[in-house]
Design a protein around this motif. Structure first.
Motif: not given
Length: 591
Positions: A395-410
């Motif tokens: 799903e595409p990212f956006n600034a409000l409801t779908r922000r970026r996060h990093h998985c600490r494992a992969c």
């Protein structure tokens, strides 16, 4: 050879005569044999032409009737246009190639057969375009699923298809039947080419081209044959499902039918023989009892025996010949075949099925070992600006409801929904860290088999996978028809040199769209409304506009695209004096 009476186009006839003045009886027989061989070569070439005409007619039906009518209705908002595009994949490009390139070449060659009796050179030109079939075949299963889903979901979608199917042009065949024809066409070329080579003399000028064509076409045919086998397997599973009265989960993509047949089962106490029926699959044996039915064969499942742990051994019984024993975790059976050959066939089928099952199990164990390393080393983090969509749910990212996060494992960039899990990571002294759903499943041992089993669609190929093996790639601004301009990461991969993939960013795991380049017209003449350094790709009602950051960059793209649209495999454009332009400065990469 003397003159031939009643010649076909190209001077070949069934009425053969030899009027060589110096021929004795033996030589005359040789001449007649040679002429018969020439007739056979002509007949094979003519069959290729006739079947090609019929095939182009079917492609026209798929492209300009089924697809066009459904797309026309989709544009009204009745159902999504993407559904139609994903069902018919790149059928338009396949149609254009055969109707405008291959068929005219074959017609011209057959008209001049007497002076140029060869087809190997024409079929050799076909081989670069087999990559289009790879895309179609890869999407075939997904297309069948979508077709089934939307036929049930949308009454108008179903009505359009049924209306076309009722027309004479469809010859009382379903859309699914017609869609199978491109899958079957490549094996057809292989078969005709094999026959042609059998009749072709060893010293014939066409032999080198024909042999080279067969080598490449045969490789492509394996992919088509695989898709045909899958379709036939699905039909067989549906038949068995009916025969068993709707028993269990027979119709499943993971089930593969192996063998069926009547067998006698020896009773343990009195050694009397009872009629039974076996269905062998890649993962289970169904031991069935025949039951009375007025309509077709019907069976009741008595026992399901898993292939895991199954063993089969030959047995000897003085009263009952051709016996063998099947023993599994659930039950052991002593069985009697109808003949020695039947017994050998059953034992071979069991042994091969067991061997393949264990081989796949070992592969799974290897993958599990790799998964066991997860969390023991710090991963490489994908940069935020290298992706525009979640690398898990897409799903595409956006600034409000779908922000970026990093998985600490992969190290993948994911959305909050896909990263709402926590697990202890060994490389971080077993501290609890935020991880993605897939990594959590592996680290916690709670594997989600349904998620794992999902197949990738034709767009779900990572940009990085293509960019590292591309003819050309880089950022371009893109607009379809009158839509707003978007900055896109564009790739023409070496493995699919006639297709342009459009991604939102260089590390995206799924393309937003693809453009099969064959048959498109390239326009780069300036127009009053055009932005600088722009060009357009047009075909029928489709218009794709692009612009580059410089005229030099635009020309590098055009050098590749102009070759691809005429069906030839382009070469990577030369690098500029400053070296290969990278992602950072929005240039074109050559690998």
């Amino acid at each position: 050879l003397g003159k031939v009476r009643g010649t076909s186009p190209g001077g070949v006839s069934g009425g053969l005569s030899c009027c060589c003045a110096k021929c004795d009886a033996n030589t005359r027989s040789f001449c007649l044999l040679k002429e018969t061989n020439e007739q056979k070569l002509y007949n094979i070439a003519n069959e290729l032409l006739m079947t090609e005409k019929a095939y182009v007619s079917r492609l026209n039906l798929l492209d300009n009737v089924f697809c066009a009518n459904l797309m026309e209705e989709a544009m009204k908002g009745t159902f999504p246009a993407d559904v139609v595009r994903n069902i018919f994949s790149n059928i338009s490009s396949i149609h254009v190639f055969h109707a405008q390139f291959l068929l005219p070449d074959l017609e011209k060659r057959m008209s001049e057969w007497s002076s140029c009796p060869r087809i190997g050179d024409i079929l050799l030109k076909l081989t670069p375009f087999l990559k289009m079939y790879a895309e179609y075949v890869k999407n075939f299963d997904n297309a069948m699923e979508l077709l089934k889903l939307w036929t049930e979901k949308s009454p108008l979608f179903k009505a359009i298809i049924q209306d076309i199917q009722s027309q004479e042009v469809c010859a009382s065949l379903t859309l699914q039947h017609h869609m199978l024809e491109p899958v079957q066409r490549v094996p057809r070329y292989e078969m005709l080419l094999k026959d042609y080579l059998k009749k072709l003399p060893q010293d014939a000028s066409d032999r080198h081209d024909a042999e080279k064509s067969l080598e490449i076409i045969a490789m492509a045919a394996t992919h088509s044959n695989s898709a045909i086998r899958k379709t036939e397997n699905l039909k067989k599973l549906l038949e068995i499902h009916e025969m068993l009265g709707g028993e269990g989960d027979i119709v499943n993509a993971s089930n593969e039918f192996i063998k069926e047949g009547s067998i006698l089962k020896l009773a343990a106490r009195n050694t009397s023989a009872m009629e039974r029926y076996l269905f062998l699959f890649n993962n289970v044996l169904l031991y069935c009892v025949p039951k009375f039915s007025l309509v077709g064969q019907k069976y009741t499942v008595r026992t399901r025996i898993g292939i895991d742990g199954l063993k089969v051994v030959e047995t000897s019984n003085e009263d009952y010949p051709h016996t063998f024993q099947v023993s599994g975790k659930e039950r052991s059976l002593e069985l009697q075949a109808s003949s020695e050959q039947d017994k050998e066939d059953w034992i071979k089928a069991f042994q091969e099925t067991i061997a393949i099952f264990h081989q796949k199990n070992e592969t799974f164990k290897t993958a599990s070992k790799e998964a066991a390393e997860l969390g023991k080393r710090a991963p490489r983090w994908i940069r935020d600006n290298e992706v525009t969509m979640c690398m898990k749910c897409r799903e595409p990212f956006n600034a409000l409801t779908r922000r970026r996060h990093h998985c600490r494992a992969c190290g993948y960039v994911v959305c909050w929904k896909c990263s709402d899990y926590k697990a202890a990571l060994e490389y971080d002294n077993n501290k609890v860290n935020k991880v993605c759903k897939d990594c959590y499943s592996i680290l916690s041992g709670q594997l989600d088999s349904d998620e794992r089993a999902k197949k990738k669609g034709i767009l779900e190929i990572e940009a990085a996978q293509f960019s590292g093996n591309s003819i050309v790639c880089g950022f371009l601004q893109y607009s379809e028809k009158t839509k707003p301009w978007q900055k896109m990461w564009c790739v023409i991969p070496q493995t699919e040199a006639l297709v342009l993939y459009l991604y939102g960013a260089p590390q995206d795991v799924k393309a937003q769209s693809t453009i099969p380049l064959l048959g498109y017209a390239v326009e780069d003449g300036p127009r009053s409304a055009d932005v600088p350094h722009s060009f357009r790709l047009t075909q029928s009602k489709s218009v794709h506009s692009f612009y580059a950051e410089s005229e030099e960059l635009k020309q590098r793209w055009l050098r590749v695209i102009r070759v691809a649209v005429i069906g030839e495999v382009p070469e990577a454009p030369p690098c500029t004096e400053g070296g290969t332009e990278g992602v950072e400065d929005n240039g074109v990469n050559n690998f």
